[in-house]
Design a protein around this motif. Structure first.
Motif, short mmCIF file in Angstrom:
data_model
loop_
_atom_site.label_atom_id
_atom_site.label_comp_id
_atom_site.label_asym_id
_atom_site.label_seq_id
_atom_site.Cartn_x
_atom_site.Cartn_y
_atom_site.Cartn_z
N LEU A 135 0.83 -1.20 0.00
CA LEU A 135 0.00 0.00 0.00
C LEU A 135 0.87 1.26 0.00
N GLN B 225 1.97 2.06 -3.54
CA GLN B 225 0.87 2.54 -4.36
C GLN B 225 0.48 3.97 -3.97
N LEU B 226 0.49 4.22 -2.68
CA LEU B 226 0.12 5.55 -2.19
C LEU B 226 1.17 6.59 -2.57
N LEU B 227 2.44 6.21 -2.46
CA LEU B 227 3.52 7.12 -2.86
C LEU B 227 3.34 7.52 -4.32
N TRP C 172 0.60 7.44 -6.05
CA TRP C 172 -0.63 8.22 -6.17
C TRP C 172 -0.39 9.68 -5.77
N LEU C 173 0.47 9.87 -4.78
CA LEU C 173 0.73 11.23 -4.27
C LEU C 173 1.69 12.02 -5.16
N HIS D 231 7.91 3.39 2.58
CA HIS D 231 6.73 4.14 3.00
C HIS D 231 5.78 3.16 3.69
N SER E 243 -3.43 4.92 6.72
CA SER E 243 -4.13 4.55 5.49
C SER E 243 -4.41 3.05 5.47
N TRP F 119 -9.98 7.04 -2.42
CA TRP F 119 -9.00 6.14 -3.07
C TRP F 119 -8.83 4.85 -2.27
N LEU F 120 -8.92 4.96 -0.96
CA LEU F 120 -8.72 3.79 -0.10
C LEU F 120 -9.95 2.89 -0.02
N ALA G 88 3.30 14.56 -0.31
CA ALA G 88 2.88 15.11 -1.60
C ALA G 88 3.61 16.43 -1.85
N LEU H 208 7.30 15.65 -2.72
CA LEU H 208 7.49 15.09 -4.07
C LEU H 208 7.46 16.16 -5.14
#
Lengths: 302, 302
Positions: free
Chosen positions: A26, A29-31, A33-34, A269, A274, B33-34, B278, B281
């Motif tokens: 997760l 995937q979240l990294l 997504w962000l 991460h 989450s 998203w989650l 976020a 990044l």
């Protein structure tokens, strides 16, 4: 400077077996997504999500699965032949294939900044989770099949630890054996000169950056393995002070303004909240299954 | 029980102005998203992301923007005319339109479980952030234009607070005025009977659930406004113990097995780490802009 014709590959590798915790899946995937949208080539390395092959073999947890996934990453790199690679992990092992690829592509003419609280030079004799082995493998140490994935070994004179805070006795031996250089968290508080000065002496123009998020202080950033809510208060008491996020951003920006960064891996991460939220949502009325009374042991998103 | 022909609308409303913090925008997007994939109708309410209209008007921060957004949500509800609504916020104000819609649709024949650390019955005279006003509005109290959005006022005898831990003096007055019922966090530790017994007495079959994530204990779940990393240690010292996530899941599952849940709002997700990540990044080499040395004051994802 990045030329217009150069090609960057953004590689998502949600590998979790190297840290033996599906929350890393997760986390990756979240990294991703962000991250800001990019027009770079994007690929996701297929990652096993079953509970098969999770035993310890030759001292390494999920050994053959990890090797299979490293081969898949290598295949993607070979297909695209990028000039630069961004890797979103996942456990630190996600960097084995891309960093080996880059060091080979530029014929060893790269320096590696290993931004991490830990040295990651452990071996199967001392520690079964491969995420702590990856720099050892790049230097030619550890399980021979993982080392065989590194066509050109990394020159230890061109490795600099940044933000190192920890390490086991066996890792300290490897660090001593290779005489690896270290910049401690307190040395970059004021400015980035310890890193820039070291890079200047290497006389190298291309840089690979390993950025393990656990270099950050758990009091500022809590999506880290060490920041488990159930043990957090005692960890806060005993953990050494890590780096601020702004400090690491500044170091990376300073380096990028003077050198050509060809690789950047962001790893480990571990999004506790989450992960808990995703689990909860699968069990709520109108959203999930109200008959799931037990927390699932593996919670995959997607 | 949910019949096959009934229609559920999943509404994403990343409203942040009611709490005056853009992290709520990310929190809503991340919550969505989650969430497990669903075949329910899905709509996202358009939310203003500019800094226009952010002043205080008639005691409410971003008043006209909030009203505009509530109207947009109402329009979506009217278009689909769903039997059930899931709302992902965003600040608590996201529930004004859907809860008003449901109470009207079922002609007041619904009970509301207000699962929250706070009573949310504040008024413009005492507090400028509208996210603490929403239950007051549903009961007919507060700014007249917000109250006008509630075609059928909620019957205070059919409101139960669950997990309430806090409240201002002005809120306590409103609670007293309406004689609102309260189940404290410690009362649901063992089982859900205080909630089920109260519901049994209301003699009602349909339930609307407000679930403000801040009902959870900040020591277990840290994606809450109150769990700001920079003040967390003192908050941990002084904040009363909230509910465990597993306790709230069990209460909701127990209620859903006996009653027809027609509305569920999940609000106030405040993902500190994801917001920081976020932001980081957008400023890293190969991913973002290395010349952005300042942390942006507003960080929108997408």
């Amino acid at each position: 400077m990045v030329s217009d014709s150069s090609k960057t590959l953004r590689l998502l590798m949600p590998q979790w077996q190297g840290g033996n915790n599906p929350a890393y899946y997760l986390g990756a995937q979240l990294l991703n997504w962000l991250a800001p949208h990019s027009n770079d080539t994007f690929e996701e390395v297929p990652i096993d999500r079953t509970e098969e092959g999770l035993g310890v073999e030759r001292g390494i947890f999920a050994r053959s699965t990890l090797l299979k996934q490293a081969h898949a990453a290598k295949g993607i790199l070979k297909k695209h032949n990028p000039d630069r690679v961004v890797v979103f992990g996942g456990d630190c092992g996600v960097e084995l294939a891309p960093f080996a690829y880059l060091n080979d592509k530029y014929d060893g003419d790269v320096a590696i900044l290993w931004i991490d609280a830990h040295p990651d030079v452990n071996t199967p004799e001392h520690f079964e989770n491969h995420h702590a082995h990856v720099l050892a493998n790049l230097l030619g140490v550890g399980d021979e099949d993982f080392v065989a994935e590194v066509p050109k070994l990394v020159n230890p004179d061109k490795v600099l630890y940044v933000g190192l805070n920890d390490g086991t006795d066996s890792e300290k031996e490897v660090m001593k054996q290779f005489d690896l250089s270290v910049v401690r968290p307190e040395a970059i508080l004021k400015d980035s000169s310890p890193v820039l000065d070291w890079l200047h002496k290497t006389n190298i123009s291309k840089i690979i950056v390993h950025f393990d998020l656990d270099v950050l202080d758990l009091r500022e950033f809590r999506s880290l393995l060490i920041a488990n809510p159930s043990t957090y208060s005692s960890m806060v008491e005993k953990a050494p002070t890590g780096s601020n996020m702004e400090t690491i951003i500044r170091v990376l920006q300073d380096v990028a303004k003077a050198y050509d960064i060809v690789g950047l891996g962001i790893t480990e991460h571990f999004p506790w909240d989450s992960y808990a939220l995703a689990n909860m949502l699968t069990r709520l009325p109108l959203i999930g299954d109200i008959n799931k009374t037990e927390k699932p042991s593996f919670n995959w998103i997607f």
